[in-house]
Scaffold this motif. Structure first.
Motif, PDB file in Angstrom:
ATOM      1  N   ALA A 166      23.270  87.700  47.401  1.00 45.25           N
ATOM      2  CA  ALA A 166      22.876  87.688  46.570  1.00 45.25           C
ATOM      3  C   ALA A 166      23.427  87.705  45.091  1.00 45.25           C
ATOM      4  CB  ALA A 166      21.504  89.527  46.909  1.00 45.25           C
ATOM      5  N   SER A 167      24.591  88.706  44.961  1.00 42.59           N
ATOM      6  CA  SER A 167      25.426  88.466  44.500  1.00 42.59           C
ATOM      7  C   SER A 167      26.086  87.105  43.544  1.00 42.59           C
ATOM      8  CB  SER A 167      26.534  89.356  44.433  1.00 42.59           C
ATOM      9  OG  SER A 167      27.553  88.444  45.064  1.00 42.59           O
ATOM     10  N   GLY A 168      25.922  86.062  43.785  1.00 38.87           N
ATOM     11  CA  GLY A 168      26.342  84.865  43.149  1.00 38.87           C
ATOM     12  C   GLY A 168      27.629  84.298  43.607  1.00 38.87           C
ATOM     13  N   LEU A 169      28.423  85.685  44.060  1.00 42.27           N
ATOM     14  CA  LEU A 169      30.254  85.269  43.955  1.00 42.27           C
ATOM     15  C   LEU A 169      30.588  84.013  44.571  1.00 42.27           C
ATOM     16  CD1 LEU A 169      31.674  88.727  45.624  1.00 42.27           C
ATOM     17  CD2 LEU A 169      31.306  87.950  43.605  1.00 42.27           C
ATOM     18  N   ILE A 170      29.557  83.254  45.127  1.00 39.03           N
ATOM     19  CA  ILE A 170      30.186  81.979  45.300  1.00 39.03           C
ATOM     20  C   ILE A 170      30.406  81.013  44.027  1.00 39.03           C
ATOM     21  CG2 ILE A 170      28.459  81.123  46.331  1.00 39.03           C
ATOM     22  CD1 ILE A 170      29.862  78.982  48.595  1.00 39.03           C
ATOM     23  N   ASP A 171      29.129  81.657  43.025  1.00 41.51           N
ATOM     24  CA  ASP A 171      29.436  80.527  42.265  1.00 41.51           C
ATOM     25  C   ASP A 171      30.087  80.732  40.730  1.00 41.51           C
ATOM     26  OD1 ASP A 171      26.465  79.253  42.989  1.00 41.51           O
ATOM     27  OD2 ASP A 171      25.790  80.899  42.864  1.00 41.51           O
ATOM     28  N   GLU A 218      25.010  83.614  58.676  1.00 40.95           N
ATOM     29  CA  GLU A 218      24.533  83.517  57.491  1.00 40.95           C
ATOM     30  C   GLU A 218      25.934  83.715  56.899  1.00 40.95           C
ATOM     31  OE1 GLU A 218      21.527  86.439  56.679  1.00 40.95           O
ATOM     32  OE2 GLU A 218      20.321  85.726  58.593  1.00 40.95           O
ATOM     33  N   ASP A 219      26.749  83.073  57.243  1.00 38.64           N
ATOM     34  CA  ASP A 219      28.135  83.569  56.053  1.00 38.64           C
ATOM     35  C   ASP A 219      28.266  81.576  55.464  1.00 38.64           C
ATOM     36  OD1 ASP A 219      29.597  85.346  57.091  1.00 38.64           O
ATOM     37  OD2 ASP A 219      29.298  83.808  59.041  1.00 38.64           O
ATOM     38  N   ASP A 220      27.414  81.288  55.007  1.00 36.29           N
ATOM     39  CA  ASP A 220      27.729  79.647  54.141  1.00 36.29           C
ATOM     40  C   ASP A 220      27.368  80.758  52.864  1.00 36.29           C
ATOM     41  OD1 ASP A 220      24.592  80.285  54.989  1.00 36.29           O
ATOM     42  OD2 ASP A 220      24.189  78.903  53.964  1.00 36.29           O
ATOM     43  N   ARG A 221      26.959  81.368  52.319  1.00 39.57           N
ATOM     44  CA  ARG A 221      27.290  81.431  50.307  1.00 39.57           C
ATOM     45  C   ARG A 221      28.136  82.623  50.794  1.00 39.57           C
ATOM     46  NH1 ARG A 221      25.536  77.761  48.180  1.00 39.57           N
ATOM     47  NH2 ARG A 221      25.813  79.076  46.200  1.00 39.57           N
ATOM     48  N   ASP A 222      29.492  82.762  51.693  1.00 36.16           N
ATOM     49  CA  ASP A 222      30.633  83.884  51.179  1.00 36.16           C
ATOM     50  C   ASP A 222      31.507  83.188  50.837  1.00 36.16           C
ATOM     51  OD1 ASP A 222      32.763  85.605  51.964  1.00 36.16           O
ATOM     52  OD2 ASP A 222      31.856  86.506  53.635  1.00 36.16           O
TER      53      ASP A 222
END
Ligand code: HEC
Ligand code: HEC
Ligand code: HEC
Ligand code: HEC
Length: 369
Positions: free
Chosen positions: A229-234, A277-281
């Motif tokens: 949710a924090s969008g760190l990957i972006d 559910e690790d894909d946005r990490d």
């Protein structure tokens, strides 16, 4: 008062490894298994649980999320005492306050606290004037521990920090036992305390045979959703700027290479992360997709569907120009060093170029060296 037997459980030094460490089976550690192991080893009413801290190794936003998840876990496990390492102590007062709240009044200081038959304090090398009871958690290595034990002969147990796995039996200086739960939250120590003395010592690893504790699993899921949710990957830096063709376009001209790639583990590397559910990490995705360090690289499965997984251009480099004019603009050689960007000693300890290359061989079988 009749003599009583006690069990002392010691774990910690998570160092940011909330999930099982590394990418290579058998993976060990992880807080979900640790929660289960602590439950299994505890004897109701007779157990003291100590957590040695060092939740993370830095203080990025992701480290903060990790530390707060650890504080939740430690509360859920009902740890009796928690020591903070230099990492936690270096945090701002705000950050520390949020940890202390989450962990309740469990945080140990150098003044010591009575827990069952133990008087436990958490000590840095500097706090030499601390009130030392019979158990100390020292924020130092083996050398520091030996020195400390020599100057405190009445101490019964000294817990220190060390990399690697815990020793198979406790080191002894006089009558003081020196123990460490090892690295990356991968082990739990169980000591029995009978008639006022430590009597047995066992090390428990957290391999795949240990089930996941449901309560800790919920805490871990919450952490993962916070990361997503924090969008760190972006927000990852994207210093490079080159045009990609994507897996489909490359495949349209290189049928046999495409067939071999499709059959390889590389072609489902993103799926692997999505399953857990690790894909946005941002600590996971860079090695499991194409070009995350590139402005034109992977964004998400929906936005960049042909830059998913370890694709053609993860190894061959961006190839839009080659795709437009294949005879004119040649692709460079790949070679072994490219593999090592992702197949590190941590993620792929058994990596050996020729053995691995044979499993994914394509083209004319030349490896370029
Ligand atoms: C961009 C990162 C990346 C690069 C570069 C890379 N790999 Fe991989 N490799 C992975 C990932 C991630 C997996 C695991 C995929 C999965 O199972 O989800 C993997 C898995 C593999 C596997 C399967 C292992 C098994 O036991 O089945 C082989 C073989 C392999 N890689 C060989 C290579 C070779 C040889 C190179 C260099 C020519 C290379 N890889 C370059 C990321 C990479
Ligand atoms: C430095 C690159 C890198 C990073 C970062 C990375 N991986 Fe991997 N991952 C790999 C490689 C390489 C493999 C293949 C290892 C092998 O088989 O030798 C792999 C394999 C895996 C596998 C095993 C797939 C299988 O079925 O065998 C899982 C699961 C996995 N990674 C999850 C993760 C998670 C979760 C994270 C983040 C916490 C992560 N990876 C971060 C490179 C990476
Ligand atoms: C329009 C068809 C086409 C597309 C799209 C295409 N290639 Fe090629 N590729 C070729 C042809 C034709 C050659 C042989 C060129 C020669 O030998 O003169 C070639 C050669 C290669 C070579 C050997 C080295 C070289 O450059 O001669 C590699 C590696 C390669 N391609 C990888 C890729 C990758 C990766 C992609 C996607 C980024 C890709 N190709 C996209 C047609 C294509
Ligand atoms: C894991 C890394 C990796 C991935 C993924 C990968 N390749 Fe390769 N590819 C190599 C290596 C290594 C070679 C051997 C030559 C070299 O070292 O450059 C090679 C060779 C080739 C060759 C033959 C070049 C020649 O001169 O014989 C072609 C064509 C090619 N790859 C196309 C593709 C296409 C198309 C894809 C995606 C469908 C793909 N590759 C995916 C690593 C990779």
């Amino acid at each position: 008062m009749p003599a009583r037997d006690w069990v002392l459980l010691v774990s910690g030094n998570t160092e940011g490894y909330l999930s099982p460490c590394g990418c290579s089976k058998p993976m060990s550690g992880g807080i979900k298994r640790r929660g289960q192991m602590l439950k299994t080893l505890a004897v109701p009413g007779k157990t003291i649980l100590l957590e040695t801290g060092r939740f993370t190794t830095g203080n990025s936003i992701q480290d903060r999320f990790k530390a707060e998840a650890m504080a939740d876990a430690v509360s859920a496990w009902k740890a009796d005492g928690v020591a903070f390492s230099r990492v936690e102590r270096d945090w701002s007062a705000d950050q520390q306050a949020s940890l202390q709240n989450l962990a309740g009044d469990r945080v140990l200081g150098d003044s010591g606290r009575t827990l069952g038959p133990f008087r436990v304090s958490a000590i840095t090398e500097q706090s030499a004037s601390a009130a030392v009871g019979n158990v100390v958690i020292l924020d130092g290595d083996r050398e520091d521990a030996e020195k400390f034990a020599r100057s405190h002969p009445k101490l019964q147990l000294l817990i220190y920090r060390q990399q690697g796995m815990p020793d198979s039996s406790p080191a002894k200086i006089g009558s003081t036992w020196l123990v460490s739960p090892g690295e990356k939250g991968k082990y739990v120590l169980r000591l029995s305390y009978v008639n006022g003395k430590f009597s047995t010592y066992n090390v428990f690893g957290l391999g795949p045979e240990v089930a996941d504790d449901p309560v800790t699993t919920a805490i871990f899921r919450r952490y993962q959703r916070r990361i997503a949710a924090s969008g760190l990957i972006d927000q990852l830096p994207r210093p490079n700027d080159a045009s990609f063709a994507g897996n489909e376009l490359c495949s349209s001209c290189h049928e046999s290479a495409a067939k071999s790639w499709k059959a390889s583990a590389h072609a489902h590397a993103l799926k692997t992360l999505e399953t857990t559910e690790d894909d946005r990490d941002p600590e996971c995705a860079p090695c499991h997709v194409v070009g995350l360090d590139n402005r034109q690289g992977f964004r998400s499965r929906a936005e960049t569907p042909s830059l998913t997984d370890v694709g053609c251009e993860s190894c061959h480099g961006a190839g839009r120009e080659h795709s437009d004019k294949p005879a004119l603009l040649k692709m460079g050689r790949v070679g072994e060093s490219k593999c090592l960007n992702c197949h590190t000693s941590n993620t792929s300890p058994n990596f050996e170029f020729l053995t691995y290359w044979r499993k994914i061989e394509h083209g004319m079988g030349k490896t370029g060296g």
